[in-house]
Scaffold this active site. Sequence first.
Site: not given
Length: 304
Positions: A197, A243
């Site tokens: 991530c 995200r």
Amino acid sequence: MGILSSARKAAFSNPNLTALKPLIFVLLGLLVMYLPSFIDLFNGIWNTNQQAHGPIVLAVAIWFFYFKATLVPQANIPIVPAPHIGWPVLILGCLIFMVGRSQTLYLFEIGSLILVLLGIMLLFFGKPMAKHFWFAFFFMLFMVPLPASIVEMITQPMKMAVSIASEHLLYEFGYPVARAGVIVLIGQYQLLVADACAGLNSLFTLEALGLLYMNIMRHESPLRNALLAALIVPISFAANVTRVVILALITYHWGDEAGQGFVHDFSGMLLFVTALFLIICVDTFLRFLTGLLAKRKTRLGANS
């Protein structure tokens, strides 16, 4: 030298198998030399979150070499072999490969491929052709695996920064959120900001994507190119935060299962779409800004 000369001339204009034999043999030898290394990478560190950008960069690099090769005929690049430079570069690359392969140092083992390819190009086609492909060689740097200590040193601060930014953003929208290190707590759920991530993977991939975009667009302004290259890092950061926030919101509203699986994987695609959109937006703004500066400079020159 006569055989090499015919191979060089045939490589980019009306190629035939006989004339290309020397180059084909060299490339086959290169394949035999590096294939085991890439098999090890695909079965090893390229299969991890920290270095998952490697295969992507490799695929794009191969495409970019092909793309630049298609431009050679109309570019009218002279073929001037440079063995006095090519041989030292090729030998140096082979020596670095042997050290890297024997000591399992991917930095040397894979990094040597750039020097070996450059040496071959200098031997067969010369400096003008190597200059034509310079960005393709530079682009390959992004696929060279870095030592684990460097990866961890870069990744950990990035994960922490993304976690902090995500926490503050969610808090501003009124969500019950807290943070413990790189773990974002939202409602009853805990989300770990992992390497995928906010790690080196996304940074390198997005940086490579941005530089590729710049090279294909062929901007003439050095200032514009420098600014866009520098801004790719915060763009990558913003895309990563986006995200994480989206995954946190999906998890909070629809549960932990909704935030995993397909949605989690799809968010990775969303990361790159967001980054590409931001790159285009920033580039458009820089084009507008540089246009204004150019007009102002022209007016000042006319007035003086």
